[in-house]
Design an enzyme around this catalytic site. Sequence first.
Site, PDB file in Angstrom:
ATOM      1  N   CYS A  78      14.349  16.677 -18.284  1.00 28.50           N
ATOM      2  CA  CYS A  78      13.369  16.639 -17.192  1.00 28.50           C
ATOM      3  C   CYS A  78      12.011  16.119 -17.681  1.00 28.50           C
ATOM      4  O   CYS A  78      11.904  14.943 -17.994  1.00 28.50           O
ATOM      5  CB  CYS A  78      13.294  18.011 -16.528  1.00 28.50           C
ATOM      6  SG  CYS A  78      12.819  17.885 -14.811  1.00 28.50           S
TER       7      CYS A  78
ATOM      8  N   ILE B 233      14.940  20.485 -10.907  1.00 25.83           N
ATOM      9  CA  ILE B 233      13.669  21.100 -10.504  1.00 25.83           C
ATOM     10  C   ILE B 233      12.574  20.036 -10.552  1.00 25.83           C
ATOM     11  O   ILE B 233      12.188  19.593 -11.631  1.00 25.83           O
ATOM     12  CB  ILE B 233      13.292  22.272 -11.439  1.00 25.83           C
ATOM     13  CG1 ILE B 233      14.424  23.311 -11.491  1.00 25.83           C
ATOM     14  CG2 ILE B 233      11.982  22.919 -10.984  1.00 25.83           C
ATOM     15  CD1 ILE B 233      14.213  24.385 -12.553  1.00 25.83           C
ATOM     16  N   ARG B 234      12.108  19.622  -9.393  1.00 25.06           N
ATOM     17  CA  ARG B 234      11.086  18.557  -9.306  1.00 25.06           C
ATOM     18  C   ARG B 234      11.422  17.441 -10.308  1.00 25.06           C
ATOM     19  O   ARG B 234      10.592  17.016 -11.116  1.00 25.06           O
ATOM     20  CB  ARG B 234       9.685  19.122  -9.573  1.00 25.06           C
ATOM     21  CG  ARG B 234       9.259  20.124  -8.517  1.00 25.06           C
ATOM     22  CD  ARG B 234       7.843  20.583  -8.718  1.00 25.06           C
ATOM     23  NE  ARG B 234       6.910  19.491  -8.486  1.00 25.06           N
ATOM     24  CZ  ARG B 234       5.879  19.212  -9.268  1.00 25.06           C
ATOM     25  NH1 ARG B 234       5.641  19.913 -10.354  1.00 25.06           N
ATOM     26  NH2 ARG B 234       5.084  18.222  -8.976  1.00 25.06           N
TER      27      ARG B 234
ATOM     28  N   GLU C  33      19.912  23.849 -19.740  1.00 23.54           N
ATOM     29  CA  GLU C  33      19.635  25.152 -20.373  1.00 23.54           C
ATOM     30  C   GLU C  33      19.541  26.269 -19.337  1.00 23.54           C
ATOM     31  O   GLU C  33      19.590  27.440 -19.684  1.00 23.54           O
ATOM     32  CB  GLU C  33      18.340  25.071 -21.203  1.00 23.54           C
ATOM     33  CG  GLU C  33      17.025  25.150 -20.443  1.00 23.54           C
ATOM     34  CD  GLU C  33      16.664  23.888 -19.632  1.00 23.54           C
ATOM     35  OE1 GLU C  33      17.485  22.947 -19.577  1.00 23.54           O
ATOM     36  OE2 GLU C  33      15.569  23.878 -19.050  1.00 23.54           O
TER      37      GLU C  33
ATOM     38  N   ARG D  68       8.512   9.927 -11.442  1.00 25.76           N
ATOM     39  CA  ARG D  68       8.289  11.379 -11.446  1.00 25.76           C
ATOM     40  C   ARG D  68       8.452  11.961 -10.049  1.00 25.76           C
ATOM     41  O   ARG D  68       8.163  11.314  -9.057  1.00 25.76           O
ATOM     42  CB  ARG D  68       6.882  11.700 -11.970  1.00 25.76           C
ATOM     43  CG  ARG D  68       6.699  11.323 -13.422  1.00 25.76           C
ATOM     44  CD  ARG D  68       5.308  11.697 -13.910  1.00 25.76           C
ATOM     45  NE  ARG D  68       5.071  13.117 -13.782  1.00 25.76           N
ATOM     46  CZ  ARG D  68       3.863  13.655 -13.609  1.00 25.76           C
ATOM     47  NH1 ARG D  68       2.797  12.894 -13.513  1.00 25.76           N
ATOM     48  NH2 ARG D  68       3.735  14.958 -13.514  1.00 25.76           N
TER      49      ARG D  68
ATOM     50  N   HIS E   3      18.395  20.420 -15.777  1.00 25.77           N
ATOM     51  CA  HIS E   3      18.118  21.467 -16.769  1.00 25.77           C
ATOM     52  C   HIS E   3      19.413  22.121 -17.229  1.00 25.77           C
ATOM     53  O   HIS E   3      19.778  23.181 -16.722  1.00 25.77           O
ATOM     54  CB  HIS E   3      17.227  22.554 -16.145  1.00 25.77           C
ATOM     55  CG  HIS E   3      15.809  22.162 -15.963  1.00 25.77           C
ATOM     56  ND1 HIS E   3      14.804  22.549 -16.811  1.00 25.77           N
ATOM     57  CD2 HIS E   3      15.217  21.403 -15.013  1.00 25.77           C
ATOM     58  CE1 HIS E   3      13.654  22.049 -16.409  1.00 25.77           C
ATOM     59  NE2 HIS E   3      13.878  21.350 -15.302  1.00 25.77           N
TER      60      HIS E   3
ATOM     61  N   GLY F 282       9.237  21.035 -17.846  1.00 24.62           N
ATOM     62  CA  GLY F 282       7.945  21.692 -17.630  1.00 24.62           C
ATOM     63  C   GLY F 282       7.061  20.702 -16.888  1.00 24.62           C
ATOM     64  O   GLY F 282       7.523  20.045 -15.964  1.00 24.62           O
ATOM     65  N   GLU F 283       5.828  20.562 -17.314  1.00 25.17           N
ATOM     66  CA  GLU F 283       4.929  19.555 -16.714  1.00 25.17           C
ATOM     67  C   GLU F 283       4.557  18.555 -17.800  1.00 25.17           C
ATOM     68  O   GLU F 283       3.849  18.908 -18.748  1.00 25.17           O
ATOM     69  CB  GLU F 283       3.677  20.228 -16.155  1.00 25.17           C
ATOM     70  CG  GLU F 283       3.812  20.667 -14.708  1.00 25.17           C
ATOM     71  CD  GLU F 283       4.266  19.548 -13.771  1.00 25.17           C
ATOM     72  OE1 GLU F 283       5.127  19.825 -12.916  1.00 25.17           O
ATOM     73  OE2 GLU F 283       3.774  18.408 -13.910  1.00 25.17           O
ATOM     74  N   SER F 284       5.019  17.337 -17.627  1.00 25.91           N
ATOM     75  CA  SER F 284       4.786  16.339 -18.670  1.00 25.91           C
ATOM     76  C   SER F 284       3.295  16.078 -18.892  1.00 25.91           C
ATOM     77  O   SER F 284       2.866  15.830 -20.020  1.00 25.91           O
ATOM     78  CB  SER F 284       5.516  15.044 -18.333  1.00 25.91           C
ATOM     79  OG  SER F 284       5.177  14.599 -17.046  1.00 25.91           O
TER      80      SER F 284
HETATM   81  N1  GLN Z   1       7.728  17.281 -12.282  1.00 25.15           N
HETATM   82  C1  GLN Z   1       7.617  17.455 -13.697  1.00 25.15           C
HETATM   83  C2  GLN Z   1       6.818  16.304 -14.335  1.00 25.15           C
HETATM   84  O1  GLN Z   1       6.577  15.346 -13.689  1.00 25.15           O
HETATM   85  C3  GLN Z   1       8.971  17.562 -14.352  1.00 25.15           C
HETATM   86  C4  GLN Z   1       9.713  18.753 -13.792  1.00 25.15           C
HETATM   87  C5  GLN Z   1      10.569  19.472 -14.786  1.00 25.15           C
HETATM   88  O2  GLN Z   1      10.506  19.249 -15.992  1.00 25.15           O
HETATM   89  N2  GLN Z   1      11.344  20.384 -14.270  1.00 25.15           N
HETATM   90  O3  GLN Z   1       6.446  16.375 -15.462  1.00 25.15           O
END
Ligand code: GLN
Length: 209
Positions: free
Chosen positions: A91, A146-147, A184, A118, A182, A60-62
């Site tokens: 992630c 993903i990112r 999952e 990151r 990921h 997600g977004e940390s």
């Molecule tokens: N870019 C997100 C972060 O820096 C991590 C991306 C993800 O969990 N898919 O938190």
Amino acid sequence: MTVNTSVEDTAGNGLTIGVLALQGAYDAHANVLRQLGATPKLVRLPSDLEGIDGLVMPGGESTTMLRFLEQRGFFDILKDFVHATPTFGTCAGVILLATDVSNPSQKSLGTLDVTVERNSYGRQIDSTILHSESKLPGDPIEMVFIRAPRITRTGAAVEILATRQNDPVLVREGHLLAATFHPELGHDPRVHRYFLDMVAQHKSKAAAD
Ligand code: GLN
């Protein structure tokens, strides 16, 4: 590759696994855990950590997750929890577990002895699916990035289970497992099964002590 939900997929029987559900891809983790016979429990409050045998910290977004964790003392309680209990970060979850975070630097639980950078493989558009050999038995693992963060340093006690070119992407340090991809979101439950085996071993060892 199809999801194997045969009778052998009972790695999680009798295990209750928390899934940090503040933000991000937590439902998909809960589904895989359920397929493997475990009972997933969504963790939104510090009290939800009670009675779980292990914890998954999703992607997600940390930064967003950190904002939630900074309320009600959750950050410090979670820090103590992951220090002692099997935890699987994916992630953003790896970013939260790491001892050192760059690009930019940010607060973390400081438990897994790695440095992560990151968004190191580029922007959303550079997200990708790869297949790579790993130390897990069987075919190469499907890896959805993903990112994703890049693990740029691993401590001496960190075992590298899979790489993307030369970068570690699946690592273990004792009771901690971390994937910068990921698992999952793929179709292969082997990484979760590996984690459930770690949890079961930890639980039976704790019962014997
Ligand atoms: N870019 C997100 C972060 O820096 C991590 C991306 C993800 O969990 N898919 O938190």
